[in-house]
Design a protein around this motif. Structure first.
Motif, PDB file in Angstrom:
ATOM      1  N   LEU A 203       0.839  -1.204   0.000  1.00 17.85           N
ATOM      2  CA  LEU A 203       0.000   0.000   0.000  1.00 17.85           C
ATOM      3  C   LEU A 203       0.876   1.258   0.000  1.00 17.85           C
ATOM      4  O   LEU A 203       0.623   2.217  -0.737  1.00 17.85           O
ATOM      5  N   VAL A 204       1.933   1.226   0.814  1.00 15.37           N
ATOM      6  CA  VAL A 204       2.851   2.369   0.891  1.00 15.37           C
ATOM      7  C   VAL A 204       3.517   2.582  -0.470  1.00 15.37           C
ATOM      8  O   VAL A 204       3.634   3.716  -0.955  1.00 15.37           O
ATOM      9  N   VAL A 205       3.938   1.478  -1.095  1.00 20.68           N
ATOM     10  CA  VAL A 205       4.587   1.566  -2.414  1.00 20.68           C
ATOM     11  C   VAL A 205       3.612   2.205  -3.409  1.00 20.68           C
ATOM     12  O   VAL A 205       3.985   3.101  -4.184  1.00 20.68           O
ATOM     13  N   PHE A 206       2.363   1.774  -3.360  1.00 18.92           N
ATOM     14  CA  PHE A 206       1.338   2.292  -4.265  1.00 18.92           C
ATOM     15  C   PHE A 206       1.138   3.804  -4.046  1.00 18.92           C
ATOM     16  O   PHE A 206       1.136   4.584  -5.005  1.00 18.92           O
ATOM     17  N   ILE A 207       0.995   4.201  -2.768  1.00 26.72           N
ATOM     18  CA  ILE A 207       0.767   5.624  -2.456  1.00 26.72           C
ATOM     19  C   ILE A 207       1.968   6.467  -2.910  1.00 26.72           C
ATOM     20  O   ILE A 207       1.809   7.528  -3.502  1.00 26.72           O
TER      21      ILE A 207
ATOM     22  N   LEU B   6       1.939   9.546  -5.506  1.00 17.77           N
ATOM     23  CA  LEU B   6       2.328  10.893  -5.081  1.00 17.77           C
ATOM     24  C   LEU B   6       3.720  11.286  -5.597  1.00 17.77           C
ATOM     25  O   LEU B   6       4.252  12.319  -5.216  1.00 17.77           O
ATOM     26  N   HIS B   7       4.290  10.422  -6.446  1.00 15.95           N
ATOM     27  CA  HIS B   7       5.630  10.649  -7.015  1.00 15.95           C
ATOM     28  C   HIS B   7       6.682  10.870  -5.935  1.00 15.95           C
ATOM     29  O   HIS B   7       7.523  11.768  -6.013  1.00 15.95           O
TER      30      HIS B   7
END
Lengths: 75, 524
Positions: free
Chosen positions: B386-390, B394-395
């Protein structure tokens, strides 16, 4: 070998599997990815990977994984 | 036995080295004698338990070998079904393995856990209003039993799995399990790591002696400059935390974490250095743990041999057992590659951390320590995708230096809280201390001077910490300082060595005002 590379790329896409030789030591593949990988290899190549073979030396590169698959197929 | 004492570094070790080198042949016999003499001096007649462990893995290992060779003959001669023979052989092997494991683990249970279990059984009987109590007995276990038992189990499991062939030399097996620098605090070596070189009994060379003592000096530096000083903070804060603010308690927990690192990794420097003198390559137990990105990585760099033991003999065998393999297949189909293996992985992780907590000690604080890490690591596994996705959306560059520093600080905070629970006497004290850290945190200089340490003490520790930090960066970049040093001229090397010794003598903390400290990990 191409099938194996495809499995690896599906698991972790941003790695050059033809060149990288520290997939475990460099933490490209963690223990959870290894679980997926083992399950995928067993299904695709119809082999059973014993727990003792799950050592960095056998999984650090696609080449070494292929050698393991070949060895297990022969057995 | 404290490896930091002069009696070991300036007495026992050089004397053993001298006699060892004077013996022209079969030095391994002398080494074995020394191992047992030292262990007997430490534990008296409880040395018997080590001997039983050695005998059990030696004979069980040979029996497993014998069965394997019998299998080949049977398969050639017999007309019976191949599968039937294989099944019978497997069952025989399993029986031997089970006997060996139960024998070795039973010593561990009796010495480490019996008292804890009986106390809890009595609590349960009391809770159920059953008027009966089980007698509680506490037996004093032999030093290092937790370490050598895991090494013994690794030997027999490796033989069973066909990873190694059981060795016919009893002396070699005995040397592997009893090597005196390793016996009390590990690392938990495998047979293939040390047995051959121990048995070979190489002559000690000038180079191996100097290199070994350089490593020992580095361990001594870590200990003498930090541990007695930090112990002043730790003992005061953990004795009565109510006297301190949240900041003071945090300093206590931080001091304990650093102290544990300096003490245990310093001991490992001495153990590995001692091995190096005898030409034995003892595996590393630490790899710059505070450079980790998360708590999961931290545990691959801290007490490495224990983590690897749990990974090889608990985690993967559980994950790759038939029921969990089936579960992984199903969940991968349902949840995909990211979340699919998480369920079976978390089941195995739970067992690993439950046992890890228990291995460190029989007590609720240790069990909590294990489960705390299970929650942190399993939670991290679930949150990371999830963190990787966010971050992607958010670049945010996750390799950015600021992101990395924040990651490391978060990891350090989690580690410090974990070690706080590792040190507390009761869980309720641990929770109250953590509560105070988060509710009453006011940075105060005067609080830092309440522990009995002077400003000079802090300055010495900060400068030494910078030195260790630089050394760690070099090691992280695979730069071997000792190797570089060995290319310098002899007088330059000796000047550096003498300066280092003088620093330890002048700035080390010892004598009055400092309490004696028992080796922390030897108690586990």
């Amino acid at each position: 070998m191409d099938d194996l590379i495809e499995i690896l790329e599906n698991l972790e896409p941003d790695v050059d599997y033809k060149k990288t030789e520290n997939l475990i030591d460099g933490r490209y593949l963690d223990s959870l990815k290894i679980l997926s990988l083992v399950s995928e290899i067993e299904d695709t190549f119809d082999v059973e990977i014993p727990t003792v073979e799950i050592i960095p030396d056998n999984f650090n590169s696609a080449k070494k994984m292929w050698a393991l698959i070949e060895k297990l197929k022969e057995e | 036995m404290s490896y930091f004492k002069n009696a070991y570094i300036l007495g026992l070790l050089p004397i053993v080295c001298l006699i060892y080198n004077l013996i022209p042949k079969k030095r391994y016999l002398f080494l074995l004698l020394v191992n047992f003499a030292i262990y007997f001096y430490l534990v008296n007649f409880r040395v018997v338990f080590l001997l039983v462990s050695i005998l059990s893995i030696y004979f069980c290992g040979l029996s497993l070998n014998k069965i394997d060779s019998k299998k080949e003959k049977l398969l050639k001669k017999s007309k019976e079904d191949k599968k039937l023979i294989e099944k019978k052989i497997k069952n025989d092997k399993k029986l031997i393995l089970l006997f060996c494991i139960l024998l070795n683990v039973s010593f561990l249970i009796v010495f480490k856990y019996l008292s804890f279990f009986t106390i809890n059984i009595n609590h349960l009987l009391d809770f159920l209003h059953i008027n009966y109590s089980v007698g509680t007995a506490k037996f004093l276990g032999p030093l290092g039993i937790s370490f050598y038992t895991l090494s013994a189990l690794s030997y027999i499991l490796d033989v069973y799995n066909g990873k190694i062939v059981a060795d016919k030399s009893f002396v070699k097996v005995a040397l592997f399990l009893s090597f005196f620098p390793q016996i009390t605090e590990g690392p938990i070596a495998r047979f293939s790591d040390t047995a051959d070189s121990l048995y070979e009994g190489k002559k000690i060379t000038n180079q191996s002696f100097v290199l070994g003592y350089q490593r020992i000096l580095f361990g001594l530096f870590k200990y003498k400059l930090f541990v007695p000083r930090l112990n002043l903070i730790v003992s005061k804060v953990f004795l009565d935390y109510t006297n301190y603010s949240g900041f003071g308690i945090f300093l206590g927990a931080l001091a304990y974490t650093v102290m544990l690192y300096m003490e245990f990794s310093g001991t490992m420097d001495i153990v590995i250095g001692s091995g190096q003198i005898f030409g034995v390559k003892i595996p590393e137990n630490f790899r710059q743990p505070f450079f980790s990105k998360n708590i999961s990585e931290f545990w691959t760099r801290w007490h490495i041999s224990l983590g690897l033991w749990f990974k090889d003999y608990i985690y993967y065998p559980i994950c790759l057992s038939k029921p969990l393999k089936k579960l992984t297949k199903k969940t991968r189909k349902l949840l995909g590659n990211q979340y699919g293996p998480l369920i079976s992985g978390s089941i195995a992780l739970f067992v690993v951390w439950f046992l890890n907590g228990l291995w460190h000690g029989a007590g609720y604080t240790f069990l909590f320590f294990g489960l705390y890490h299970f929650v942190m690591i399993a939670g991290g596994n679930f949150i990371t995708p999830l963190v990787v996705f966010i971050c992607k959306k958010l670049h945010i560059n996750r390799e950015n230096i600021i992101y990395r520093i924040l990651q490391t600080l978060k990891m350090c905070l989690f580690v410090i809280i974990g070690e706080l629970f590792f040190r507390v006497d009761t869980l309720s004290n641990g929770f109250a201390m953590v509560h105070k850290i988060f509710t009453n945190f006011v940075i105060s200089g005067s609080e830092m001077l309440r522990f009995g340490l002077s400003i000079q003490d802090y300055v010495v520790m900060i400068i030494s910490l910078i030195f260790i930090f630089i050394m760690s960066i070099l090691r992280e970049k695979n730069i071997d300082v000792r190797e570089k040093l060995s290319t310098k001229k002899t007088y330059v090397r000796w000047i550096i060595m003498y300066v280092f010794i003088l620093i330890i003598i002048i700035f080390g903390a010892y004598g009055t005002g400092y309490e004696p400290i028992d080796p922390i990990y030897a108690d586990f």
